[in-house]
Design a protein around this motif. Structure first.
Motif, PDB file in Angstrom:
ATOM      1  N   VAL A 242       0.807  -0.778  -0.398  1.00 45.74           N
ATOM      2  CA  VAL A 242      -0.259  -0.254   0.191  1.00 45.74           C
ATOM      3  C   VAL A 242       1.005   0.778  -0.155  1.00 45.74           C
ATOM      4  CG1 VAL A 242      -1.757   1.105   1.471  1.00 45.74           C
ATOM      5  CG2 VAL A 242      -2.046  -1.356   0.824  1.00 45.74           C
ATOM      6  N   PHE A 243       2.412   1.503   0.713  1.00 37.00           N
ATOM      7  CA  PHE A 243       2.731   2.358   0.504  1.00 37.00           C
ATOM      8  C   PHE A 243       4.346   2.223  -0.174  1.00 37.00           C
ATOM      9  CE2 PHE A 243       1.232   4.988   4.993  1.00 37.00           C
ATOM     10  CZ  PHE A 243       0.952   4.928   4.338  1.00 37.00           C
ATOM     11  N   PRO A 244       5.263   3.052  -0.431  1.00 39.66           N
ATOM     12  CA  PRO A 244       6.143   2.507  -1.024  1.00 39.66           C
ATOM     13  C   PRO A 244       7.688   1.997  -0.629  1.00 39.66           C
ATOM     14  CG  PRO A 244       5.309   4.885  -1.703  1.00 39.66           C
ATOM     15  CD  PRO A 244       4.759   3.926  -0.723  1.00 39.66           C
ATOM     16  N   VAL A 245       8.271   1.146  -0.931  1.00 38.64           N
ATOM     17  CA  VAL A 245       9.059   0.193   0.608  1.00 38.64           C
ATOM     18  C   VAL A 245       9.610   1.463   1.231  1.00 38.64           C
ATOM     19  CG1 VAL A 245      11.280  -0.455   0.656  1.00 38.64           C
ATOM     20  CG2 VAL A 245       9.728  -1.121  -1.043  1.00 38.64           C
ATOM     21  N   SER A 246       9.589   1.470   2.118  1.00 38.13           N
ATOM     22  CA  SER A 246      10.616   1.808   3.190  1.00 38.13           C
ATOM     23  C   SER A 246      11.071   1.471   4.537  1.00 38.13           C
ATOM     24  CB  SER A 246      10.154   3.480   3.650  1.00 38.13           C
ATOM     25  OG  SER A 246      10.366   4.489   4.331  1.00 38.13           O
ATOM     26  N   GLY A 247      11.965   1.653   5.481  1.00 35.73           N
ATOM     27  CA  GLY A 247      12.091   0.936   6.674  1.00 35.73           C
ATOM     28  C   GLY A 247      11.281   1.294   7.274  1.00 35.73           C
ATOM     29  N   GLN A 248      10.661   0.752   8.689  1.00 36.10           N
ATOM     30  CA  GLN A 248       9.558   1.125   9.622  1.00 36.10           C
ATOM     31  C   GLN A 248       8.943  -0.213  10.541  1.00 36.10           C
ATOM     32  OE1 GLN A 248       9.033   3.978  11.788  1.00 36.10           O
ATOM     33  NE2 GLN A 248       9.015   4.834   9.924  1.00 36.10           N
ATOM     34  N   PRO A 249      10.190  -0.451  11.954  1.00 32.04           N
ATOM     35  CA  PRO A 249      10.013  -2.011  12.427  1.00 32.04           C
ATOM     36  C   PRO A 249       8.849  -2.295  12.563  1.00 32.04           C
ATOM     37  CG  PRO A 249      11.038  -0.114  13.339  1.00 32.04           C
ATOM     38  CD  PRO A 249      11.132   0.420  12.214  1.00 32.04           C
ATOM     39  N   LEU A 250       8.258  -3.381  13.011  1.00 31.92           N
ATOM     40  CA  LEU A 250       6.967  -3.673  13.441  1.00 31.92           C
ATOM     41  C   LEU A 250       6.694  -3.449  14.675  1.00 31.92           C
ATOM     42  CD1 LEU A 250       3.934  -4.486  12.959  1.00 31.92           C
ATOM     43  CD2 LEU A 250       4.596  -6.781  13.206  1.00 31.92           C
ATOM     44  N   PRO A 251       5.887  -2.422  15.567  1.00 29.29           N
ATOM     45  CA  PRO A 251       6.211  -2.256  17.221  1.00 29.29           C
ATOM     46  C   PRO A 251       6.268  -2.965  18.384  1.00 29.29           C
ATOM     47  CG  PRO A 251       4.945  -0.750  16.629  1.00 29.29           C
ATOM     48  CD  PRO A 251       5.060  -1.345  14.941  1.00 29.29           C
ATOM     49  N   LEU A 252       7.546  -3.220  18.950  1.00 30.04           N
ATOM     50  CA  LEU A 252       7.496  -4.795  19.689  1.00 30.04           C
ATOM     51  C   LEU A 252       8.204  -5.867  19.207  1.00 30.04           C
ATOM     52  CD1 LEU A 252       7.986  -3.803  23.292  1.00 30.04           C
ATOM     53  CD2 LEU A 252       6.092  -5.041  23.084  1.00 30.04           C
ATOM     54  N   VAL A 253       7.227  -6.548  18.350  1.00 30.80           N
ATOM     55  CA  VAL A 253       7.613  -7.194  17.288  1.00 30.80           C
ATOM     56  C   VAL A 253       9.051  -7.555  16.689  1.00 30.80           C
ATOM     57  CG1 VAL A 253       6.596  -8.847  15.774  1.00 30.80           C
ATOM     58  CG2 VAL A 253       5.588  -7.672  17.308  1.00 30.80           C
ATOM     59  N   SER A 254       9.954  -6.062  15.707  1.00 27.95           N
ATOM     60  CA  SER A 254      10.956  -6.393  14.561  1.00 27.95           C
ATOM     61  C   SER A 254      11.922  -6.566  15.741  1.00 27.95           C
ATOM     62  CB  SER A 254      10.920  -5.070  13.696  1.00 27.95           C
ATOM     63  OG  SER A 254       9.639  -5.619  12.950  1.00 27.95           O
ATOM     64  N   LYS A 255      13.231  -7.100  15.283  1.00 30.09           N
ATOM     65  CA  LYS A 255      14.224  -6.352  16.047  1.00 30.09           C
ATOM     66  C   LYS A 255      14.973  -5.360  16.262  1.00 30.09           C
ATOM     67  CE  LYS A 255      15.941 -11.007  16.061  1.00 30.09           C
ATOM     68  NZ  LYS A 255      17.229 -12.197  15.609  1.00 30.09           N
ATOM     69  N   GLY A 256      15.376  -5.054  17.065  1.00 33.16           N
ATOM     70  CA  GLY A 256      15.829  -3.344  17.596  1.00 33.16           C
ATOM     71  C   GLY A 256      15.717  -3.161  18.657  1.00 33.16           C
ATOM     72  N   GLY A 257      17.204  -3.172  18.829  1.00 38.69           N
ATOM     73  CA  GLY A 257      17.331  -3.257  20.587  1.00 38.69           C
ATOM     74  C   GLY A 257      16.155  -0.922  20.961  1.00 38.69           C
ATOM     75  N   THR A 258      16.764  -0.029  20.361  1.00 35.14           N
ATOM     76  CA  THR A 258      16.018   1.064  20.222  1.00 35.14           C
ATOM     77  C   THR A 258      15.047   1.078  20.605  1.00 35.14           C
ATOM     78  OG1 THR A 258      18.300   2.105  19.492  1.00 35.14           O
ATOM     79  CG2 THR A 258      16.427   3.549  19.540  1.00 35.14           C
ATOM     80  N   SER A 259      13.718   0.777  19.500  1.00 41.54           N
ATOM     81  CA  SER A 259      12.850   0.532  18.652  1.00 41.54           C
ATOM     82  C   SER A 259      12.213  -0.341  19.675  1.00 41.54           C
ATOM     83  CB  SER A 259      12.815   0.108  17.377  1.00 41.54           C
ATOM     84  OG  SER A 259      10.635  -0.039  17.633  1.00 41.54           O
ATOM     85  N   ILE A 260      12.613  -1.490  20.438  1.00 40.72           N
ATOM     86  CA  ILE A 260      12.032  -2.184  21.663  1.00 40.72           C
ATOM     87  C   ILE A 260      12.087  -1.318  22.891  1.00 40.72           C
ATOM     88  CG2 ILE A 260      12.386  -3.786  23.182  1.00 40.72           C
ATOM     89  CD1 ILE A 260      13.066  -5.783  20.564  1.00 40.72           C
ATOM     90  N   ILE A 261      13.106  -0.510  23.290  1.00 40.21           N
ATOM     91  CA  ILE A 261      13.024   0.033  24.827  1.00 40.21           C
ATOM     92  C   ILE A 261      12.073   1.222  24.250  1.00 40.21           C
ATOM     93  CG2 ILE A 261      14.034   1.366  26.516  1.00 40.21           C
ATOM     94  CD1 ILE A 261      15.256  -1.442  26.405  1.00 40.21           C
ATOM     95  N   VAL A 262      11.914   2.261  23.189  1.00 40.70           N
ATOM     96  CA  VAL A 262      11.298   3.101  22.870  1.00 40.70           C
ATOM     97  C   VAL A 262       9.391   2.650  23.324  1.00 40.70           C
ATOM     98  CG1 VAL A 262      10.719   4.695  21.354  1.00 40.70           C
ATOM     99  CG2 VAL A 262      12.914   4.645  22.036  1.00 40.70           C
TER     100      VAL A 262
END
Length: 457
Positions: free
Chosen positions: A388-408
């Protein structure tokens, strides 16, 4: 158990620990994260070993859970908490964004991260999403006038969003669009008139258009200049000079990739507009993310292939982060994908219920802002995965890997639980937190409050 007994039990839990529905959504997302992030880590397992990916994910989820437990016990009324979450977080965020803009590490073609310790990085764009909620909550609460937001408040909000968006736009277009979506939802809860909301949204679109045009023209001029210089060096080298070719890797290449982000955006938008013809195209390095993500979703069908039975996770780049929703759909099917979508939507709906019980606008904005931030990010991630949207990096909250995103995201859940616990104690003789005066100027009345009837069922 009678209806009255259930209501009393529910209220008792809310007063001690915060809203049970939010706790349930949080715990469910933790379970999904552990299962699916490990299932989507085929590439990492090949290089790090079979257990290391899940160990890293569990460490970050554990740190996030500690943040949730700690913050839900903190009273949002405390000045120290407000000073840390509003001006303190804003200062750290702006400094980090400025640093990353010039000296950050290049990840997927953009400067996104800064190294704190060996092996530990920070992505300031994730901090900015949290900071924009607290800053706008403060501005809108401070500028309440006759259950509306004053003109000065709108100007201050526009400045803050423009500042954060300008600092973040080179690290990802969707991050800037996400800020605009969050600010729009908070304007609605803050009581702003639709005319003011329209004016502010139009201002953001015009500013973004000017930025994109200027950036695109600068990229063209810079590319023409580099081509001219290269042609001069090849055709008319200075006597005795050694002509060196541009190295294929390193900082120069990274700088070129980062400086021409507008070209990347154009190509992605162009590919998105023609994505209906993906089925007729060969798989290339440029479209493999789109192709494999669509194949994963098609392979899942209605009920999926089963947990751990993904076929595309070993071929899909960034399957454990930017494209984890495609793996979820492949393994659990359309039913599982809809269930995950409803989890995030129910979080936003529950936040709306909490907002209507609050007497003040500040906690209302904090709750709806945090829920909007999480939900909109999830919707952006899913929209990118399904095309639906063009390709771009955006993690799935609390599910995708990524320390900063999970803590935030965990901090956002902690703040929501803290506010919900305080609001649940409204009318409780043992706890008058909701009625306690806070920082001067932040005690404006919530314009969306409903009569204090039993709405906690």
């Amino acid at each position: 158990m009678s209806s009255a007994e259930k209501t009393n039990k529910y209220t008792e839990i809310s007063r001690k620990y915060g809203d049970p529905w939010i706790w349930g959504i949080y715990i469910m997302l933790l379970i999904i994260s552990i299962i699916e992030s490990y299932s989507a880590s085929s590439r990492e397992i090949a290089s790090q070993g079979i257990y290391m990916p899940i160990i890293k994910q569990c460490i970050f989820l554990g740190l996030g859970a500690a943040c949730v437990v700690l913050l839900q016990r903190v009273d949002y009324n405390k000045p120290k908490f407000l000073y840390a979450m509003i001006p303190g977080l804003a200062i750290i965020t702006v400094f980090s964004l400025v640093y990353v803009m010039f000296f950050g590490e290049v990840i997927n073609g953009a400067r996104r991260a800064m190294t704190l310790l060996p092996g530990v990085t920070l992505q300031p764009a994730e901090l900015a999403k949290l900071s924009i909620v607290t800053m706008l909550s403060y501005i809108f609460a401070k500028s309440q006038k006759n259950q509306d937001i004053s003109r000065g408040g709108l100007i201050a909000a526009a400045f803050v969003v423009a500042l954060y968006g300008g600092l973040m736009i080179r690290s990802g277009l969707t991050n800037t669009l996400l800020l605009i979506a969050i600010s729009g939802s908070m304007l609605l809860i803050g009581g702003a008139a639709f005319k003011k909301i329209g004016i502010l949204m139009a201002f953001f679109l015009v500013m973004f258009g000017f930025f994109f045009i200027i950036k695109s023209n600068n990229d063209k001029k810079e590319e023409m200049f580099k081509d001219t210089q290269k042609e001069i060096m090849v055709n008319a080298p200075v006597a005795g000079a050694v002509v060196e070719e541009m190295p294929s890797g390193g900082d120069s290449k990274d700088k070129d990739v980062v400086d021409r982000r507008s070209g990347t955006w154009k190509n992605r938008i162009k590919e998105w507009l023609n994505s209906d013809s993906l089925v007729y195209r060969p798989i290339t390095a440029k479209n493999q993310q789109e192709m494999f993500s669509r194949m994963a979703q098609a392979h899942g069908g209605l009920v999926g292939k089963g947990i751990g039975q993904s076929r595309e996770c070993s071929r899909l780049p960034l399957a454990f982060s930017d494209y984890i929703y495609s793996i979820i759909v492949e393994e659990t099917g359309l039913i599982g994908g809809i269930f995950v979508l409803l989890l995030y939507l129910s979080l936003l709906g529950r936040a709306a219920m909490i907002v209507r019980r609050s007497k003040r606008v500040l906690p209302s904005l904090l709750v709806i802002g945090m829920a909007s931030f999480i939900t909109f990010q999830a919707l952006f991630h899913m929209a990118i995965n399904v095309g639906v949207f063009p390709v771009s990096g955006q993690p799935l909250p609390l599910v995708s890997k990524g320390g900063t995103s999970i803590i935030v995201i965990s901090v956002a859940f902690g703040v929501m639980l803290s506010v919900s616990r305080t609001i649940a104690n409204y009318g409780n003789k043992k706890n008058k937190a909701e009625e306690t005066p806070i920082i001067e100027g932040l005690d404006a009345v919530n314009p969306t409050e409903i009569p204090p009837k039993n709405v906690w069922k």
